[in-house]
Design a protein around this motif. Structure first.
Motif, PDB file in Angstrom:
ATOM      1  N   THR A   8     -45.502 -61.677  62.689  1.00 35.22           N
ATOM      2  CA  THR A   8     -45.246 -60.636  61.692  1.00 35.22           C
ATOM      3  C   THR A   8     -46.166 -59.455  61.949  1.00 35.22           C
ATOM      4  OG1 THR A   8     -44.633 -62.297  60.054  1.00 35.22           O
ATOM      5  CG2 THR A   8     -45.207 -60.122  59.223  1.00 35.22           C
ATOM      6  N   VAL A   9     -45.590 -58.267  61.954  1.00 34.53           N
ATOM      7  CA  VAL A   9     -46.364 -57.036  62.114  1.00 34.53           C
ATOM      8  C   VAL A   9     -46.897 -56.649  60.738  1.00 34.53           C
ATOM      9  CG1 VAL A   9     -46.269 -54.609  62.770  1.00 34.53           C
ATOM     10  CG2 VAL A   9     -44.948 -56.305  64.069  1.00 34.53           C
ATOM     11  N   PRO A  10     -48.215 -56.458  60.626  1.00 36.55           N
ATOM     12  CA  PRO A  10     -48.782 -56.093  59.318  1.00 36.55           C
ATOM     13  C   PRO A  10     -48.238 -54.763  58.795  1.00 36.55           C
ATOM     14  CG  PRO A  10     -50.514 -56.696  60.882  1.00 36.55           C
ATOM     15  CD  PRO A  10     -49.237 -56.586  61.657  1.00 36.55           C
ATOM     16  N   ALA A  11     -48.135 -54.676  57.471  1.00 32.21           N
ATOM     17  CA  ALA A  11     -47.737 -53.422  56.838  1.00 32.21           C
ATOM     18  C   ALA A  11     -48.749 -52.344  57.240  1.00 32.21           C
ATOM     19  CB  ALA A  11     -47.703 -53.598  55.325  1.00 32.21           C
ATOM     20  N   GLN A  16     -43.698 -45.100  61.974  1.00 32.69           N
ATOM     21  CA  GLN A  16     -42.238 -44.993  61.893  1.00 32.69           C
ATOM     22  C   GLN A  16     -41.617 -45.931  62.923  1.00 32.69           C
ATOM     23  OE1 GLN A  16     -40.870 -40.656  61.331  1.00 32.69           O
ATOM     24  NE2 GLN A  16     -42.627 -40.503  62.712  1.00 32.69           N
ATOM     25  N   PRO A  17     -41.822 -47.234  62.784  1.00 29.12           N
ATOM     26  CA  PRO A  17     -41.387 -48.152  63.837  1.00 29.12           C
ATOM     27  C   PRO A  17     -39.877 -48.248  63.988  1.00 29.12           C
ATOM     28  CG  PRO A  17     -42.132 -49.382  61.927  1.00 29.12           C
ATOM     29  CD  PRO A  17     -42.436 -47.925  61.655  1.00 29.12           C
ATOM     30  N   LYS A  18     -39.491 -48.469  65.233  1.00 31.91           N
ATOM     31  CA  LYS A  18     -38.116 -48.797  65.594  1.00 31.91           C
ATOM     32  C   LYS A  18     -38.192 -49.932  66.599  1.00 31.91           C
ATOM     33  CE  LYS A  18     -36.254 -44.179  64.860  1.00 31.91           C
ATOM     34  NZ  LYS A  18     -35.303 -43.175  65.338  1.00 31.91           N
ATOM     35  N   VAL A 154     -36.974 -49.613  61.362  1.00 34.93           N
ATOM     36  CA  VAL A 154     -37.547 -50.776  60.688  1.00 34.93           C
ATOM     37  C   VAL A 154     -37.906 -50.406  59.255  1.00 34.93           C
ATOM     38  CG1 VAL A 154     -39.547 -52.333  60.657  1.00 34.93           C
ATOM     39  CG2 VAL A 154     -38.513 -51.683  62.840  1.00 34.93           C
ATOM     40  N   ALA A 155     -37.700 -51.354  58.341  1.00 33.31           N
ATOM     41  CA  ALA A 155     -38.175 -51.233  56.966  1.00 33.31           C
ATOM     42  C   ALA A 155     -39.066 -52.437  56.668  1.00 33.31           C
ATOM     43  CB  ALA A 155     -36.993 -51.195  55.995  1.00 33.31           C
ATOM     44  N   PRO A 156     -40.038 -52.286  55.774  1.00 35.06           N
ATOM     45  CA  PRO A 156     -40.870 -53.434  55.413  1.00 35.06           C
ATOM     46  C   PRO A 156     -40.004 -54.610  54.976  1.00 35.06           C
ATOM     47  CG  PRO A 156     -41.766 -51.417  54.466  1.00 35.06           C
ATOM     48  CD  PRO A 156     -40.417 -51.069  55.049  1.00 35.06           C
ATOM     49  N   GLY A 157     -40.363 -55.799  55.436  1.00 33.90           N
ATOM     50  CA  GLY A 157     -39.620 -57.015  55.117  1.00 33.90           C
ATOM     51  C   GLY A 157     -38.531 -57.369  56.108  1.00 33.90           C
ATOM     52  N   ASP A 158     -38.199 -56.454  57.020  1.00 33.89           N
ATOM     53  CA  ASP A 158     -37.164 -56.741  58.021  1.00 33.89           C
ATOM     54  C   ASP A 158     -37.605 -57.838  58.986  1.00 33.89           C
ATOM     55  OD1 ASP A 158     -35.327 -54.870  57.124  1.00 33.89           O
ATOM     56  OD2 ASP A 158     -35.819 -53.362  58.648  1.00 33.89           O
ATOM     57  N   VAL A 159     -36.624 -58.616  59.444  1.00 30.48           N
ATOM     58  CA  VAL A 159     -36.821 -59.604  60.507  1.00 30.48           C
ATOM     59  C   VAL A 159     -35.781 -59.308  61.582  1.00 30.48           C
ATOM     60  CG1 VAL A 159     -36.745 -62.051  61.134  1.00 30.48           C
ATOM     61  CG2 VAL A 159     -37.696 -61.353  58.914  1.00 30.48           C
ATOM     62  N   PHE A 160     -36.247 -59.169  62.826  1.00 29.89           N
ATOM     63  CA  PHE A 160     -35.366 -58.865  63.956  1.00 29.89           C
ATOM     64  C   PHE A 160     -35.299 -60.060  64.891  1.00 29.89           C
ATOM     65  CE2 PHE A 160     -36.432 -54.709  62.435  1.00 29.89           C
ATOM     66  CZ  PHE A 160     -35.299 -53.958  62.677  1.00 29.89           C
ATOM     67  N   LEU A 161     -34.085 -60.309  65.394  1.00 25.26           N
ATOM     68  CA  LEU A 161     -33.848 -61.352  66.390  1.00 25.26           C
ATOM     69  C   LEU A 161     -33.103 -60.716  67.553  1.00 25.26           C
ATOM     70  CD1 LEU A 161     -33.790 -64.372  67.281  1.00 25.26           C
ATOM     71  CD2 LEU A 161     -31.553 -64.503  66.139  1.00 25.26           C
ATOM     72  N   GLY A 162     -33.715 -60.753  68.726  1.00 25.03           N
ATOM     73  CA  GLY A 162     -33.053 -60.292  69.933  1.00 25.03           C
ATOM     74  C   GLY A 162     -32.584 -61.493  70.725  1.00 25.03           C
ATOM     75  N   GLU A 163     -31.323 -61.468  71.130  1.00 24.57           N
ATOM     76  CA  GLU A 163     -30.760 -62.557  71.931  1.00 24.57           C
ATOM     77  C   GLU A 163     -30.187 -61.954  73.199  1.00 24.57           C
ATOM     78  OE1 GLU A 163     -29.072 -65.810  68.996  1.00 24.57           O
ATOM     79  OE2 GLU A 163     -28.380 -63.791  68.422  1.00 24.57           O
ATOM     80  N   ILE A 164     -30.610 -62.496  74.339  1.00 22.50           N
ATOM     81  CA  ILE A 164     -30.136 -62.014  75.632  1.00 22.50           C
ATOM     82  C   ILE A 164     -29.588 -63.216  76.397  1.00 22.50           C
ATOM     83  CG2 ILE A 164     -30.731 -60.866  77.797  1.00 22.50           C
ATOM     84  CD1 ILE A 164     -32.966 -59.404  76.262  1.00 22.50           C
ATOM     85  N   SER A 165     -28.295 -63.139  76.739  1.00 23.66           N
ATOM     86  CA  SER A 165     -27.654 -64.272  77.419  1.00 23.66           C
ATOM     87  C   SER A 165     -28.405 -64.609  78.701  1.00 23.66           C
ATOM     88  CB  SER A 165     -26.190 -63.945  77.725  1.00 23.66           C
ATOM     89  OG  SER A 165     -26.091 -62.843  78.616  1.00 23.66           O
ATOM     90  N   VAL A 172     -39.245 -61.156  65.566  1.00 27.22           N
ATOM     91  CA  VAL A 172     -40.422 -60.560  64.938  1.00 27.22           C
ATOM     92  C   VAL A 172     -40.077 -60.133  63.519  1.00 27.22           C
ATOM     93  CG1 VAL A 172     -40.034 -58.146  65.671  1.00 27.22           C
ATOM     94  CG2 VAL A 172     -42.375 -58.976  65.308  1.00 27.22           C
ATOM     95  N   GLY A 173     -41.057 -60.215  62.629  1.00 25.03           N
ATOM     96  CA  GLY A 173     -40.888 -59.762  61.256  1.00 25.03           C
ATOM     97  C   GLY A 173     -41.862 -58.635  60.952  1.00 25.03           C
ATOM     98  N   PHE A 174     -41.579 -57.937  59.869  1.00 25.61           N
ATOM     99  CA  PHE A 174     -42.429 -56.833  59.423  1.00 25.61           C
ATOM    100  C   PHE A 174     -42.828 -57.099  57.980  1.00 25.61           C
ATOM    101  CE2 PHE A 174     -40.246 -55.300  63.051  1.00 25.61           C
ATOM    102  CZ  PHE A 174     -41.157 -54.470  63.680  1.00 25.61           C
ATOM    103  N   ALA A 175     -44.114 -57.167  57.740  1.00 23.19           N
ATOM    104  CA  ALA A 175     -44.626 -57.488  56.411  1.00 23.19           C
ATOM    105  C   ALA A 175     -44.293 -56.389  55.414  1.00 23.19           C
ATOM    106  CB  ALA A 175     -46.144 -57.680  56.471  1.00 23.19           C
ATOM    107  N   THR A 176     -44.194 -56.785  54.160  1.00 23.26           N
ATOM    108  CA  THR A 176     -44.064 -55.821  53.075  1.00 23.26           C
ATOM    109  C   THR A 176     -45.466 -55.386  52.677  1.00 23.26           C
ATOM    110  OG1 THR A 176     -44.064 -57.540  51.411  1.00 23.26           O
ATOM    111  CG2 THR A 176     -41.915 -56.852  52.243  1.00 23.26           C
ATOM    112  N   GLU A 177     -45.570 -54.357  51.891  1.00 18.60           N
ATOM    113  CA  GLU A 177     -46.875 -53.818  51.483  1.00 18.60           C
ATOM    114  C   GLU A 177     -47.765 -54.888  50.877  1.00 18.60           C
ATOM    115  OE1 GLU A 177     -48.216 -50.710  51.939  1.00 18.60           O
ATOM    116  OE2 GLU A 177     -46.450 -50.300  53.158  1.00 18.60           O
ATOM    117  N   GLY A 178     -47.214 -55.813  50.090  1.00 20.43           N
ATOM    118  CA  GLY A 178     -48.018 -56.816  49.398  1.00 20.43           C
ATOM    119  C   GLY A 178     -48.412 -58.012  50.240  1.00 20.43           C
TER     120      GLY A 178
END
Length: 181
Positions: A8-11, A16-18, A154-165, A172-178
């Motif tokens: 998880t990436v800390p808040a 401006q992550p992408k 990216v928005a806080p709380g998002d979780v991304f899954l990359g799948e490559i055949s 990876v996840g992105f923490a919320t402010e709290g």
């Protein structure tokens, strides 16, 4: 700059992550020849893994030119490497298919051919360019070869899954402010 697969990436760590999904190569040997070929890159590569690059910018609303990108450290932020190590003789990087999901919904798709025709072409260009400048790629280096599809905000709380055949997945996840991660 590394985040663990599933981490998880800390808040507030980034402005401006992408996120974009790509192939990463981990080198087993140096690539010192400025006239290296894609075959040289294959021989020097220990393995490939799926990767997520988390790009960032200090420029408001990503309204950037190439000059801004250079001044902004090439928009680099963080990266995540998948845990499945695949030798290059087991996968054709030109034909791999990528899906990137955010919170379970597909938000980006692409293929190996979408990266300069092949991720190997991108790695060859980088190896050749760095060797010409006297700072070649070395054994142990991680080469992020370039996005296989469009990057996604990216928005806080998002979780991304990359799948490559042929390579597997990376998350990876992105923490919320709290959250205190």
């Amino acid at each position: 700059m590394t985040v663990a697969d599933g981490g998880t990436v800390p808040a507030r760590r980034l402005l401006q992550p992408k996120v974009e999904a790509e192939v990463a190569l981990v080198l087993a040997d140096d690539l010192p020849d400025p006239d290296c070929t894609a075959a040289d890159v294959v021989l020097a590569t220990g393995f490939a893994v799926p990767a997520l690059e988390i790009v960032d910018s200090r420029i408001t609303d990503w309204d950037i030119s190439i000059v801004d990108t250079v001044a902004d450290n090439a928009s680099s932020g963080l990266f995540v490497l998948g845990s499945t190590r695949v030798p290059l003789d087991r996968v054709d990087l030109r034909t791999v298919q990528m899906t990137l999901s955010r919170n379970g919904s597909v938000v980006s798709k692409g293929s190996g051919a979408d990266c300069l025709g092949s991720p190997l072409a991108a790695a060859r260009w980088l190896a050749s360019t760095l060797a010409r400048r006297g700072d070649p790629l070395r054994a142990g280096d991680v080469v992020l070869t370039g996005a296989l599809g469009p990057m996604v905000p990216v928005a806080p709380g998002d979780v991304f899954l990359g799948e490559i055949s042929g390579l597997g997945s990376v998350r990876v996840g992105f923490a919320t402010e709290g959250e205190s991660r």
